[in-house]
Scaffold this motif. Structure first.
Motif, mmCIF file in Angstrom:
data_model
loop_
_atom_site.group_PDB
_atom_site.id
_atom_site.type_symbol
_atom_site.label_atom_id
_atom_site.label_comp_id
_atom_site.label_asym_id
_atom_site.label_seq_id
_atom_site.Cartn_x
_atom_site.Cartn_y
_atom_site.Cartn_z
ATOM 1 N N THR A 245 0.828 -1.211 0.000
ATOM 2 C CA THR A 245 0.000 0.000 0.000
ATOM 3 C C THR A 245 0.861 1.259 0.000
ATOM 4 O OG1 THR A 245 -1.788 -1.133 1.177
ATOM 5 C CG2 THR A 245 -1.783 1.272 1.250
ATOM 6 N N LEU A 246 1.913 1.274 0.808
ATOM 7 C CA LEU A 246 2.783 2.446 0.883
ATOM 8 C C LEU A 246 3.499 2.688 -0.443
ATOM 9 C CD1 LEU A 246 4.260 1.896 4.457
ATOM 10 C CD2 LEU A 246 2.687 3.708 3.749
ATOM 11 N N ILE A 247 3.879 1.627 -1.123
ATOM 12 C CA ILE A 247 4.511 1.776 -2.435
ATOM 13 C C ILE A 247 3.497 2.279 -3.454
ATOM 14 C CG2 ILE A 247 5.546 0.533 -4.375
ATOM 15 C CD1 ILE A 247 6.855 -1.325 -2.324
ATOM 16 N N GLN A 248 2.314 1.679 -3.484
ATOM 17 C CA GLN A 248 1.299 2.062 -4.464
ATOM 18 C C GLN A 248 0.838 3.501 -4.272
ATOM 19 O OE1 GLN A 248 -1.309 -1.437 -3.625
ATOM 20 N NE2 GLN A 248 -1.322 -1.709 -5.847
ATOM 21 N N ASN A 249 0.811 3.965 -3.016
ATOM 22 C CA ASN A 249 0.380 5.333 -2.725
ATOM 23 C C ASN A 249 1.489 6.353 -2.948
ATOM 24 O OD1 ASN A 249 -2.117 4.355 -2.010
ATOM 25 N ND2 ASN A 249 -1.795 4.525 0.199
ATOM 26 N N GLY A 250 2.676 5.894 -3.292
ATOM 27 C CA GLY A 250 3.792 6.811 -3.518
ATOM 28 C C GLY A 250 4.348 7.406 -2.246
ATOM 29 N N GLU A 251 4.094 6.764 -1.098
ATOM 30 C CA GLU A 251 4.590 7.296 0.176
ATOM 31 C C GLU A 251 6.034 6.917 0.451
ATOM 32 O OE1 GLU A 251 1.710 7.155 3.518
ATOM 33 O OE2 GLU A 251 0.362 6.210 2.074
ATOM 34 N N VAL A 252 6.537 5.921 -0.264
ATOM 35 C CA VAL A 252 7.945 5.547 -0.185
ATOM 36 C C VAL A 252 8.448 5.300 -1.597
ATOM 37 C CG1 VAL A 252 7.820 4.535 2.139
ATOM 38 C CG2 VAL A 252 7.351 3.103 0.139
ATOM 39 N N ASP A 253 9.750 5.502 -1.792
ATOM 40 C CA ASP A 253 10.348 5.262 -3.105
ATOM 41 C C ASP A 253 10.761 3.813 -3.272
ATOM 42 O OD1 ASP A 253 10.296 7.963 -4.217
ATOM 43 O OD2 ASP A 253 11.679 8.444 -2.592
ATOM 44 N N MET A 254 11.217 3.193 -2.188
ATOM 45 C CA MET A 254 11.538 1.772 -2.230
ATOM 46 C C MET A 254 11.557 1.233 -0.799
ATOM 47 S SD MET A 254 15.609 1.574 -3.162
ATOM 48 C CE MET A 254 16.790 1.410 -1.802
ATOM 49 N N ILE A 255 11.426 -0.078 -0.669
ATOM 50 C CA ILE A 255 11.340 -0.707 0.649
ATOM 51 C C ILE A 255 12.311 -1.869 0.744
ATOM 52 C CG2 ILE A 255 9.886 -2.109 2.168
ATOM 53 C CD1 ILE A 255 7.503 -0.484 1.323
ATOM 54 N N THR A 256 13.139 -1.855 1.788
ATOM 55 C CA THR A 256 13.912 -3.029 2.204
ATOM 56 C C THR A 256 13.473 -3.330 3.629
ATOM 57 O OG1 THR A 256 15.723 -1.584 2.916
ATOM 58 C CG2 THR A 256 15.917 -2.592 0.743
ATOM 59 N N ALA A 257 12.709 -4.393 3.811
ATOM 60 C CA ALA A 257 12.119 -4.664 5.128
ATOM 61 C C ALA A 257 11.791 -6.152 5.239
ATOM 62 C CB ALA A 257 10.860 -3.814 5.335
ATOM 63 N N THR A 258 12.839 -6.999 5.242
ATOM 64 C CA THR A 258 12.641 -8.454 5.220
ATOM 65 C C THR A 258 11.524 -8.792 4.233
ATOM 66 O OG1 THR A 258 11.127 -8.452 7.143
ATOM 67 C CG2 THR A 258 13.476 -8.730 7.578
ATOM 68 N N TYR A 259 11.665 -8.269 3.014
ATOM 69 C CA TYR A 259 10.597 -8.271 2.018
ATOM 70 C C TYR A 259 10.759 -9.478 1.090
ATOM 71 C CZ TYR A 259 6.971 -5.554 -0.460
ATOM 72 O OH TYR A 259 5.790 -5.087 -1.003
ATOM 73 N N SER A 260 10.047 -10.554 1.403
ATOM 74 C CA SER A 260 10.125 -11.765 0.587
ATOM 75 C C SER A 260 9.401 -11.548 -0.741
ATOM 76 C CB SER A 260 9.495 -12.953 1.312
ATOM 77 O OG SER A 260 10.214 -13.259 2.486
ATOM 78 N N ILE A 261 10.059 -11.919 -1.826
ATOM 79 C CA ILE A 261 9.477 -11.803 -3.156
ATOM 80 C C ILE A 261 8.560 -12.994 -3.413
ATOM 81 C CG2 ILE A 261 9.965 -11.658 -5.625
ATOM 82 C CD1 ILE A 261 12.775 -10.658 -4.913
ATOM 83 N N ASN A 262 7.330 -12.716 -3.813
ATOM 84 C CA ASN A 262 6.439 -13.800 -4.225
ATOM 85 C C ASN A 262 5.527 -13.314 -5.348
ATOM 86 O OD1 ASN A 262 4.123 -12.533 -3.034
ATOM 87 N ND2 ASN A 262 4.647 -13.444 -1.048
#
Length: 290
Positions: free
Chosen positions: A100-117
């Motif tokens: 949601t934060l990415i889609q809303n443009g509130e962050v440019d990128m996220i590194t947060a134990t972010y598993s790709i699926n």
């Protein structure tokens, strides 16, 4: 040590002394990752409560593997393009809010134990993966005889409420008693007090807690009957859907981070031995087809 590693080490030292900008509800422009790095202002998402990965310190500085990786990536992109290193605003990104934060443009990128699926990749782009980790156990260093999954039978296993990893263990060993708390830190404290026998989640997270309390805990890798890892979790960097230019730039930065040895330094500094963690191949998402 590569020039990028030296650059990051210096940048992190400055951040630790002077603090970095932290955002509770800040926003980022929707111009794309590279445009915002060029502008000198970038908003990066990470966890604030995971030692060794993403942690907001008492002096408001940020530390952890995911923080170091994000810092390296944006500085590498800036240097490659001849831009000044951008000012970073950190934004807390709980797991349930990342897309949601990415889609809303509130962050440019996220590194947060972010598993790709596959499900997540339908709404966001992923740079990476930059590491592969697996489900593991955290037990007391000296007072535990748990050395494998089967040793959990009849024991008390802790994880966060609604945890898939804990339920996965119980499916294999019905005799396991599950104890759930709202946070991993509550599980760690229960383990410290001897009220539970083990806790389970990604090895990255468990290594962070073990490194935070030297000599108190150890990480136990988990294997299936055939010797394979219990789970495979590929960590990546999330950014806006269809931002291919940004994705390619992230992957180039990650490739340099891995080949230069900077990633090994980050692992050692934040997660100790990094048990159950290996490098991965940026841009190779073929594992989603398996």
């Amino acid at each position: 040590m590569s020039r990028f590693t030296r650059r990051i080490t210096a940048a992190l030292a400055v951040a630790a002394l002077s603090g970095v900008t932290l955002a509770a509800c800040g926003s980022s422009s929707s111009e794309g990752l590279l445009a915002n790095i060029e502008s000198g202002q970038v908003t990066l998402g990470t966890k604030y409560d995971q030692p060794g990965l993403g942690l907001r310190n008492p002096d408001d500085s940020m530390s952890g593997l995911d923080v170091d990786v994000a810092q390296y990536v944006v500085d590498h992109i800036a240097e490659t393009n001849g831009w000044d290193s951008p000012e970073i605003t950190w934004r807390e990104t709980p797991s349930a809010q990342r897309e949601t934060l990415i889609q809303n443009g509130e962050v440019d990128m996220i590194t947060a134990t972010y598993s790709i699926n596959t499900a997540r990749s339908e709404t966001v782009n992923f740079g990476g993966p930059y590491l592969l980790t697996h489900q593991a156990l955290l037990v007391q260093e000296e007072n535990s005889d748990i050395n494998a999954v089967e040793d959990l039978d009849g024991r008390i296993l802790c994880s966060v409420t609604g945890s898939t990893p804990a339920q996965t263990v119980k499916d294999v060993l019905p005799g396991v008693q599950l104890q759930e708390y709202d946070t991993y830190s509550s599980c760690v404290e229960a383990l410290r007090q001897g009220n539970i026998d083990a806790m389970t989640t990604d090895a990255t997270i468990l290594n962070g807690y073990a490194a935070q309390s030297p000599g108190q805990f150890r990480v136990v890798e988990m294997q299936k009957d055939d010797g394979s890892a219990f789970t495979d979790e590929y960590y990546g960097i999330g950014l806006a859907k269809d931002d291919q230019e940004g994705t390619d730039a992230i992957n180039a930065a990650l490739e340099e981070m891995l080949s230069s040895g900077a990633f090994d330094e980050f692992i050692s500094a934040n997660l100790g031995e990094g048990q159950g963690i290996t490098e991965s191949t940026p841009g190779d998402l073929s594992f989603m087809e398996e």
